[in-house]
Design a protein around this motif. Sequence first.
Motif, short mmCIF file in Angstrom:
data_model
loop_
_atom_site.label_atom_id
_atom_site.label_comp_id
_atom_site.label_asym_id
_atom_site.label_seq_id
_atom_site.Cartn_x
_atom_site.Cartn_y
_atom_site.Cartn_z
N ARG A 129 -5.97 -1.86 4.04
CA ARG A 129 -6.23 -2.50 4.12
C ARG A 129 -6.16 -3.46 5.86
O ARG A 129 -6.73 -4.37 6.70
N VAL A 130 -4.95 -3.00 6.32
CA VAL A 130 -4.71 -3.64 6.75
C VAL A 130 -4.40 -2.72 8.45
O VAL A 130 -4.12 -2.92 9.34
N SER A 182 -6.27 2.31 -8.87
CA SER A 182 -5.92 0.45 -8.75
C SER A 182 -4.49 0.76 -8.64
O SER A 182 -3.44 0.82 -7.35
N ARG A 223 -5.72 -1.42 12.02
CA ARG A 223 -6.27 -2.16 13.08
C ARG A 223 -6.36 -0.87 14.12
O ARG A 223 -5.22 -0.45 14.03
N ILE A 233 -4.27 1.37 -0.76
CA ILE A 233 -5.22 0.89 -0.45
C ILE A 233 -4.89 -0.57 0.54
O ILE A 233 -5.81 -1.40 1.65
N GLU A 234 -3.41 -0.64 -0.09
CA GLU A 234 -2.87 -1.90 0.98
C GLU A 234 -2.67 -1.23 2.62
O GLU A 234 -2.94 -2.01 3.91
N SER A 236 1.11 2.07 8.34
CA SER A 236 -0.78 2.58 7.95
C SER A 236 -1.24 3.69 8.30
O SER A 236 -2.46 4.03 7.76
#
Length: 187
Positions: free
Chosen positions: A133-134, A122, A136, A129-130, A155
């Motif tokens: 997450r975004v 982590s 798209r 990781i962040e 991202s």
Amino acid sequence: DVVVSPHLDVQVAFDIGRGDNTVAWFWQEDSHGIQWIDYYTNNGQQAQHYIDMLLAKPYKYSRVHLPHDARAKTFATHKSALEQFVDGFEGTDTQINIVPSLSVEDGIEASRQVLKRSNFNSEKCYYGIECLRVYRKKWDATNQCFMKTPLHDYSSDTADAFRYAAIMANKRFKPALSTLPIMPLPM
């Protein structure tokens, strides 16, 4: 939290950015799945910077996976990133491979399958990781729906590198993808 196992080799997959970020995901595979141990991103650097970064880390690499565009030669060096990585790891047991070219959709599906068996460090992988997450799809404001293609933003380079890693990691864990050839370089 995931820690590096000194008994396991490390694999790393890159997305090489020409005008974008270059991103690398580092992982180890064990009986518990895929352990994501490290993440790195930078931009505006030549291939030698990334080779030096890899060699400075305390990992024993089994494979370095590069995207299919790593075969393109640069004006600055007259060598491809692939050739530079092969030269940089000469004398080691590290294999330099090209990730098979699959559709983005197949790569995203490989990523979904890999995430089911993944654990992350982590701290070292936080930014990666962040970004995942975004990540798209692109929004079509005119038609008020999502397009089939991903949105290209900060991202997407991270997601592309993860997609390449997932394709290669899935070769071990998913028989359907294990028929894809690993493309080692001729020596």
